[in-house]
Write a protein that holds these residues in place. Structure first.
Motif, PDB file in Angstrom:
ATOM      1  N   TYR B 235       0.851  -1.184   0.000  1.00 13.52           N
ATOM      2  CA  TYR B 235       0.000   0.000   0.000  1.00 13.52           C
ATOM      3  C   TYR B 235       0.895   1.244   0.000  1.00 13.52           C
ATOM      4  CZ  TYR B 235      -3.907  -3.009   1.371  1.00 13.52           C
ATOM      5  OH  TYR B 235      -4.879  -3.976   1.412  1.00 13.52           O
ATOM      6  N   THR B 236       0.414   2.299  -0.642  1.00 15.01           N
ATOM      7  CA  THR B 236       1.172   3.559  -0.614  1.00 15.01           C
ATOM      8  C   THR B 236       0.225   4.723  -0.353  1.00 15.01           C
ATOM      9  OG1 THR B 236       0.918   3.856  -3.000  1.00 15.01           O
ATOM     10  CG2 THR B 236       2.945   2.800  -2.257  1.00 15.01           C
ATOM     11  N   LYS B 237       0.782   5.767   0.210  1.00 13.84           N
ATOM     12  CA  LYS B 237       0.043   7.025   0.367  1.00 13.84           C
ATOM     13  C   LYS B 237       1.026   8.141   0.063  1.00 13.84           C
ATOM     14  CE  LYS B 237      -1.891  10.121   3.872  1.00 13.84           C
ATOM     15  NZ  LYS B 237      -3.286  10.396   3.545  1.00 13.84           N
ATOM     16  N   THR B 238       0.655   8.978  -0.875  1.00 14.42           N
ATOM     17  CA  THR B 238       1.522  10.103  -1.232  1.00 14.42           C
ATOM     18  C   THR B 238       0.915  11.388  -0.660  1.00 14.42           C
ATOM     19  OG1 THR B 238       2.250   8.990  -3.220  1.00 14.42           O
ATOM     20  CG2 THR B 238       2.551  11.362  -3.172  1.00 14.42           C
ATOM     21  N   PHE B 239       1.752  12.213  -0.105  1.00  7.37           N
ATOM     22  CA  PHE B 239       1.244  13.482   0.441  1.00  7.37           C
ATOM     23  C   PHE B 239       2.295  14.578   0.262  1.00  7.37           C
ATOM     24  CE2 PHE B 239       3.770  13.474   4.355  1.00  7.37           C
ATOM     25  CZ  PHE B 239       4.004  12.118   4.566  1.00  7.37           C
ATOM     26  N   ILE B 240       1.800  15.816   0.315  1.00  5.82           N
ATOM     27  CA  ILE B 240       2.725  16.949   0.279  1.00  5.82           C
ATOM     28  C   ILE B 240       2.630  17.679   1.620  1.00  5.82           C
ATOM     29  CG2 ILE B 240       2.800  17.304  -2.207  1.00  5.82           C
ATOM     30  CD1 ILE B 240       0.696  19.503  -1.790  1.00  5.82           C
ATOM     31  N   THR B 241       3.683  18.380   1.945  1.00  3.68           N
ATOM     32  CA  THR B 241       3.690  19.049   3.240  1.00  3.68           C
ATOM     33  C   THR B 241       3.537  20.544   3.062  1.00  3.68           C
ATOM     34  OG1 THR B 241       6.071  18.898   3.048  1.00  3.68           O
ATOM     35  CG2 THR B 241       5.031  17.421   4.621  1.00  3.68           C
ATOM     36  N   THR B 242       2.881  21.121   4.049  1.00  5.00           N
ATOM     37  CA  THR B 242       2.678  22.560   4.039  1.00  5.00           C
ATOM     38  C   THR B 242       3.275  23.131   5.321  1.00  5.00           C
ATOM     39  OG1 THR B 242       1.010  24.273   3.899  1.00  5.00           O
ATOM     40  CG2 THR B 242       0.337  22.250   4.943  1.00  5.00           C
ATOM     41  N   HIS B 243       2.957  24.393   5.614  1.00  2.00           N
ATOM     42  CA  HIS B 243       3.619  25.080   6.737  1.00  2.00           C
ATOM     43  C   HIS B 243       3.275  24.456   8.092  1.00  2.00           C
ATOM     44  CE1 HIS B 243      -0.210  26.887   7.848  1.00  2.00           C
ATOM     45  NE2 HIS B 243      -0.415  26.967   6.555  1.00  2.00           N
ATOM     46  N   ARG B 244       4.041  24.866   9.069  1.00  2.00           N
ATOM     47  CA  ARG B 244       3.910  24.390  10.442  1.00  2.00           C
ATOM     48  C   ARG B 244       2.555  24.796  11.024  1.00  2.00           C
ATOM     49  NH1 ARG B 244       8.358  22.827  13.398  1.00  2.00           N
ATOM     50  NH2 ARG B 244       7.947  22.796  15.627  1.00  2.00           N
ATOM     51  N   ASP B 245       1.928  23.908  11.750  1.00  2.00           N
ATOM     52  CA  ASP B 245       0.641  24.211  12.388  1.00  2.00           C
ATOM     53  C   ASP B 245       0.887  24.411  13.880  1.00  2.00           C
ATOM     54  OD1 ASP B 245      -1.853  24.343  13.452  1.00  2.00           O
ATOM     55  OD2 ASP B 245      -2.503  22.343  12.824  1.00  2.00           O
ATOM     56  N   GLU B 246       0.682  25.642  14.340  1.00  2.00           N
ATOM     57  CA  GLU B 246       0.919  25.926  15.762  1.00  2.00           C
ATOM     58  C   GLU B 246      -0.323  26.473  16.438  1.00  2.00           C
ATOM     59  OE1 GLU B 246       4.224  28.576  15.423  1.00  2.00           O
ATOM     60  OE2 GLU B 246       5.666  26.954  15.510  1.00  2.00           O
ATOM     61  N   VAL B 247      -1.461  26.369  15.764  1.00  2.00           N
ATOM     62  CA  VAL B 247      -2.698  26.951  16.303  1.00  2.00           C
ATOM     63  C   VAL B 247      -3.485  25.866  17.031  1.00  2.00           C
ATOM     64  CG1 VAL B 247      -4.827  28.177  15.698  1.00  2.00           C
ATOM     65  CG2 VAL B 247      -2.734  28.538  14.364  1.00  2.00           C
ATOM     66  N   LEU B 248      -3.946  26.180  18.242  1.00  2.00           N
ATOM     67  CA  LEU B 248      -4.709  25.196  19.009  1.00  2.00           C
ATOM     68  C   LEU B 248      -6.084  24.989  18.381  1.00  2.00           C
ATOM     69  CD1 LEU B 248      -4.149  26.257  22.744  1.00  2.00           C
ATOM     70  CD2 LEU B 248      -2.633  25.033  21.204  1.00  2.00           C
ATOM     71  N   PRO B 249      -6.605  23.770  18.418  1.00  2.00           N
ATOM     72  CA  PRO B 249      -7.982  23.567  17.947  1.00  2.00           C
ATOM     73  C   PRO B 249      -8.933  24.405  18.808  1.00  2.00           C
ATOM     74  CG  PRO B 249      -6.892  21.452  18.446  1.00  2.00           C
ATOM     75  CD  PRO B 249      -5.996  22.543  18.957  1.00  2.00           C
ATOM     76  N   ASP B 250      -9.871  25.071  18.169  1.00  2.00           N
ATOM     77  CA  ASP B 250     -10.780  25.969  18.905  1.00  2.00           C
ATOM     78  C   ASP B 250     -12.229  25.564  18.633  1.00  2.00           C
ATOM     79  OD1 ASP B 250     -12.121  27.978  20.130  1.00  2.00           O
ATOM     80  OD2 ASP B 250     -11.516  29.560  18.707  1.00  2.00           O
ATOM     81  N   PRO B 251     -12.813  24.776  19.526  1.00  2.17           N
ATOM     82  CA  PRO B 251     -14.187  24.302  19.271  1.00  2.17           C
ATOM     83  C   PRO B 251     -15.211  25.423  19.178  1.00  2.17           C
ATOM     84  CG  PRO B 251     -13.144  22.998  21.002  1.00  2.17           C
ATOM     85  CD  PRO B 251     -12.246  24.166  20.733  1.00  2.17           C
ATOM     86  N   SER B 252     -14.889  26.615  19.721  1.00  3.29           N
ATOM     87  CA  SER B 252     -15.874  27.698  19.627  1.00  3.29           C
ATOM     88  C   SER B 252     -16.017  28.168  18.174  1.00  3.29           C
ATOM     89  CB  SER B 252     -15.480  28.871  20.530  1.00  3.29           C
ATOM     90  OG  SER B 252     -14.254  29.421  20.083  1.00  3.29           O
ATOM     91  N   ALA B 253     -15.055  27.804  17.332  1.00  5.44           N
ATOM     92  CA  ALA B 253     -15.130  28.192  15.913  1.00  5.44           C
ATOM     93  C   ALA B 253     -15.793  27.096  15.059  1.00  5.44           C
ATOM     94  CB  ALA B 253     -13.731  28.476  15.389  1.00  5.44           C
ATOM     95  N   TRP B 254     -16.224  26.034  15.688  1.00  6.67           N
ATOM     96  CA  TRP B 254     -16.840  24.952  14.920  1.00  6.67           C
ATOM     97  C   TRP B 254     -18.268  25.344  14.530  1.00  6.67           C
ATOM     98  CZ3 TRP B 254     -15.527  20.011  18.304  1.00  6.67           C
ATOM     99  CH2 TRP B 254     -14.126  19.861  18.351  1.00  6.67           C
ATOM    100  N   ARG B 255     -18.674  24.954  13.354  1.00  7.10           N
ATOM    101  CA  ARG B 255     -20.052  25.198  12.917  1.00  7.10           C
ATOM    102  C   ARG B 255     -20.875  23.948  13.210  1.00  7.10           C
ATOM    103  NH1 ARG B 255     -22.333  25.202   7.778  1.00  7.10           N
ATOM    104  NH2 ARG B 255     -20.311  24.849   6.781  1.00  7.10           N
TER     105      ARG B 255
END
Lengths: 370, 368
Positions: B235-255
């Protein structure tokens, strides 16, 4: 007169038996007879009087099993079992490729070696080394007690309501100062926890649960998983001595490890990146205590406790040179690929070493090693 | 000499145990061995044709693996039931291997434990499902259809850079490995020491993944199930990487899309960013505002960006609570209370209080 002697003898014998029974009842409080539901054996350590603690990652439980192996042996015999893994595989009726050795410990009372193995099919087995022979340890009908390792403080209630206990990968287990010490990792959230559980286990499960971080420099903390640890007194104070991936050696005062607290460790040595510590023991050399640590990609390290006591600082700056070391002085012993390590007595230890020809040998090195 | 094959069921020995095969040799008297299986494991053999008493069986009979070199008796227990000698090894016999039964050190007969038709394991999913991942990605989950062998997984899973070079030391080599209780989900951590900036492994070896790179993950067919069957395929999975994620998940922003009373329509939560698949499944619960937990099923859709809660019973009118555990993490290991890579200088007290914050997120909503 003769009757009085007989009476006195019986009274003395009775007192001794009673005292002995009470002593046994003391550490065996809460023990029951039966077959503990052990799903995996990740780590082992011996407690008092032949009681073996079994860390079961699959069921997130520590079992205390009475091995009844409590005949005191003062001076340990040297051990030598060549092709240890081959012998284990043959004794279990399978091939070496199906067997992985999870842990190896010495009963400090009888000096017998116990070994936990896991088969590829998931079956766990507990074995005992008797001379060159491998024997199985009965876990079907034993006297035992157990304690569940809940994931976070306060989660006990949820588990009692039927919520399944999540597995906890137990990386090491120890017994010190009447407490079972357990380091473990969740398979979901990033959390490395260390527990200190009073023994005998109580119904209240008043175990400590905490997260540990150490600072490898001034700014950033890490929740690095503890790979191996031991506990010892340093300058009159009881400490947990833990090592992590990339081999920082960190001290945590045991008195600070309280439920729900987060203790910042004092890094006293950086022993080299690209390596994982595997096992740690405390030995005695001419009246001087030494710490021995086996490693995945380095030889055995030897650290004198005296140098640990003298090192009052904390490493807070990165090691500049790649794979370099810093902090307390340590010596590399001329023995590599040591997968398991435990002490037989104060001056003798046993190690499991992968030899250059591929053999996995169990043996006691000569005194010169210390 | 003549080989016999017998297949029949014995229910008196072990419930749901079957005699799978018999490999035997016939002498003056019929003698044969049957292999008893339970949960697809060869847990015992029954030896027929040996007349022994209880007290002599363990000293006169041996079962051992046929192999070159030294052969030693297999550890296990003997007992006699209805003139059959039953041997239960400490661990199940290994399928595909040959064994011999000895009486007084002389060959009584040989037997083979058949390979069996173990289910072929498949890789159901690799999480995160997205093909664009932050450079500080902390962990990956591998979900299989069968319980898998729980050691040396890293010899079967490799990560390649776009130039084809194999990445070394990307995943943390842990023993024991991190598997769920059933042995079907493996968690691999990208070395946390290398992700955290300024730590020694980070400075010496760099981060495991670099931003704006393309990587391919290979799960080799050689990975085996506990029953000894190899994966269906590579099995294979190919992915690309983007910038660093340093933001905490914020459930108050969930719809949150709130269903109506009277039906079993799902409560849908639309997340701005993908979060950890298994922590979403286990870390989100719905409660009645003045009652207990609402039973139901959590479904994770749209590459871990949509959570659906489907109640077991129809929704009733009233106030409900959405409860999110603090341990919920994003793909970079940031949880509700603390970033994975935290600067603790100058705010250590506050951050220490939050290190294992028990306070999750609670939001009240009404069902009309």
């Amino acid at each position: 007169m003769k009757k009085i002697y007989i009476f006195l003898s019986l009274a003395v014998a009775g007192t001794i038996i009673l005292a002995s029974t009470n002593r046994h009842a003391g550490v065996r409080e809460g023990f029951v007879n039966g077959a503990p539901e052990i799903k995996s054996i990740s780590a082992l350590t011996f407690g008092p009087d032949g009681i073996l603690f079994i860390g079961d990652s699959k069921s997130a439980t520590v079992f205390a099993v009475d091995t009844k192996d409590n005949q005191k042996v003062d001076k340990a015999e040297a051990v030598e079992v060549k092709q240890f893994d081959q012998k284990i595989a043959a004794a279990l009726g399978t091939e070496v490729k199906n067997v992985s050795i999870q842990d190896l410990v010495v009963n400090p009372v009888s000096k017998k070696i116990y070994c936990a193995v896991q088969l590829n099919d998931g079956t766990a087995a507990l074995l005992k080394v008797n001379g060159e022979k491998i024997e199985s340890v009965n876990l079907k009908d034993v006297n035992f007690s157990q304690v569940a390792l809940t994931n976070v403080p306060g989660e006990e209630d949820k588990d009692q309501r039927g919520r399944p206990i999540r597995p906890l990968a137990i990386s090491d287990i120890g017994f010190y100062d009447g407490k079972v010490l357990v380091s473990g990792l969740s398979n979901q959230e990033f959390s490395s926890t260390f527990r200190s559980i009073p023994f005998p286990f109580t119904n209240k499960q008043d175990q400590s649960s905490l997260e540990i971080y150490h600072a490898a420099h001034k700014k950033y903390e890490t929740y690095a998983p503890i790979r191996t640890f031991t506990a010892s007194e340093i300058n009159g104070k009881k400490y947990l001595i833990a090592s992590f991936t990339c081999t920082p050696l960190v001290l945590f005062p045991l008195e600070d490890l309280k439920p729900g607290t987060h203790v910042k460790g004092r890094t006293i040595a950086e022993m080299g990146a690209g390596n994982s510590p595997l096992d740690m023991i405390t030995m005695n050399k001419n009246g001087e205590s030494v710490l021995l640590m086996s490693n995945s990609s380095r030889p055995i390290f030897k650290v004198k406790y005296k140098t640990i006591e003298e090192f009052q600082g904390s490493l807070t700056t990165p090691v500049e040179e790649s794979f370099g070391t810093a902090g307390v002085h340590f010596v590399s012993l001329p023995v590599v690929n040591v997968l398991q390590l435990d002490k037989l007595d104060e001056t003798k230890f046993v190690l499991l070493q992968r030899k250059p020809n591929g053999d996995l040998d169990l043996y006691t090195p000569g005194d010169w090693m210390l | 000499m003549k080989n016999l094959i017998q297949i029949f069921r014995i229910s008196f020995l072990v419930l749901a145990a079957f005699i799978l095969c018999v490999c035997c040799r016939k002498g003056d008297e019929e003698r044969f061995v049957t292999v008893v299986t339970k949960d697809d494991k060869a847990v015992a053999v029954e030896i027929v044709g040996m007349r022994l008493d209880d007290n002599e069986v363990s000293s006169r009979v041996k079962v051992q693996l046929i192999k070159t070199g030294e052969r030693i008796p297999i550890l296990g227990d003997f007992r006699i039931e209805e003139r059959k000698i039953i041997f239960e090894p400490v661990v199940p016999f290994t399928r595909g291997l040959r064994y011999e039964v000895l009486l007084d050190d002389k060959l009584f007969l040989e037997m083979e434990v058949p390979v069996g038709d173990a289910a072929i394991p498949k890789l159901l999913a690799i999480y995160p499902s997205q093909d664009t991942l932050p450079e500080n990605l902390l962990k990956m989950y591998f979900e299989f259809t069968e319980p898998m062998v729980e050691s040396s997984s890293l010899s079967h899973i490799i990560l390649l850079r776009s130039d084809g070079d194999t990445m070394q030391g990307t995943f943390l080599d842990l023993q024991p490995e991190l598997w769920n209780s059933e042995g079907t989900v493996l968690t691999l951590w990208l070395d946390p020491g290398r992700i955290k900036r300024e730590l020694i492994p980070n400075k010496e070896l760099g981060t495991p993944l670099k931003a704006n790179e393309k990587y391919t993950l290979h799960v080799n067919q050689s990975l085996k199930s506990k029953n000894g069957a190899s994966l269906l395929k590579n099995y294979t999975k190919t992915f690309i990487t983007t910038h660093r994620d340093e933001v905490l998940p914020d459930p108050s922003a969930w719809r949150i899309n709130i269903p109506s009373a009277g039906g079993k329509q799902p409560l849908s939560i639309i997340l701005p960013h993908a979060l950890d698949y298994f922590l979403l499944k286990e870390g989100i619960t719905i409660h009645e505002a003045k009652g207990g937990r609402v039973s139901g099923v959590i479904e994770i859709n749209d590459e871990e960006r949509v959570v659906k809660f489907i109640p077991n019973k129809s929704w009733s009118r009233g106030s409900f609570l959405l409860n999110v555990e603090s341990r919920l993490e994003d793909l970079a290991g940031n949880n509700l209370n603390r970033p994975f890579d935290q600067d603790v200088s100058g705010k250590s007290v506050a951050s220490e209080n939050n290190l294992r914050g028990q306070q999750g997120f609670v939001k009240e909503f009404q069902i009309q």
